[in-house]
Design an enzyme around this catalytic site. Sequence first.
Site, PDB file in Angstrom:
ATOM      1  N   ASP A 172       0.857  -1.178   0.000  1.00  0.00           N
ATOM      2  CA  ASP A 172       0.000   0.000   0.000  1.00  0.00           C
ATOM      3  C   ASP A 172       0.899   1.237   0.000  1.00  0.00           C
ATOM      4  O   ASP A 172       1.836   1.318   0.808  1.00  0.00           O
ATOM      5  CB  ASP A 172      -0.901  -0.011   1.240  1.00  0.00           C
ATOM      6  CG  ASP A 172      -1.931   1.089   1.210  1.00  0.00           C
ATOM      7  OD1 ASP A 172      -2.814   1.056   0.339  1.00  0.00           O
ATOM      8  OD2 ASP A 172      -1.853   1.995   2.070  1.00  0.00           O
ATOM      9  N   GLU A 201      -4.439   2.331  -4.494  1.00  0.00           N
ATOM     10  CA  GLU A 201      -2.981   2.423  -4.381  1.00  0.00           C
ATOM     11  C   GLU A 201      -2.387   1.146  -3.787  1.00  0.00           C
ATOM     12  O   GLU A 201      -1.308   1.156  -3.217  1.00  0.00           O
ATOM     13  CB  GLU A 201      -2.576   3.646  -3.552  1.00  0.00           C
ATOM     14  CG  GLU A 201      -2.943   3.599  -2.101  1.00  0.00           C
ATOM     15  CD  GLU A 201      -4.353   4.102  -1.778  1.00  0.00           C
ATOM     16  OE1 GLU A 201      -4.660   4.209  -0.590  1.00  0.00           O
ATOM     17  OE2 GLU A 201      -5.151   4.375  -2.685  1.00  0.00           O
TER      18      GLU A 201
END
Length: 176
Positions: A37, A81
Amino acid sequence: TDALTGLSNRYAFELGFSRILEDAQRKKQPTAFILMDVDFFKRYNDIYGHPQGDLCLKRIAKAIQAKCVRSGDVVARYGGEEFTCLLPNTDEKGAKYVAEALRQEIEKLQIVHEGSDVSAYITVSVGVATQTPASQDAIKEMIMRADSALYQAKGNGRNQVSLYGEEYERTRKEIG
């Protein structure tokens, strides 16, 4: 294929995951799942705008793809993301090595991030789970374990790799 990054999309990843786990189960080989992440990415978009955020994700995707190069490795944009790497026939030691190489490679991109609390550049937090699958339920279990490790990495300050169960094992050894 994910339209932005050119990596596998989540659907293709899940199909690949299923195929790899079936093969690993049959051969009784370990499989590693890496979940990454981008740290403080919402802030990045807020500061630099979504077009710049898209360019950032493309660069990260390219860096990940350059490090996960074996023919059986599956790299995907998991969502937003988040990125994943599925590494067949990879034990915990190998998975940790690859995960750390990925983290360093993304940091080396030196994408400026004024909104980060951990670095002047874009960084990632990484969760890793490794197991020799015994059934198709291993998919859900590995995702859950990698997600737990990812939150451990974030909780410990971000921009780091955490293996599922690593803290538990360390604590258990200290207690005796």
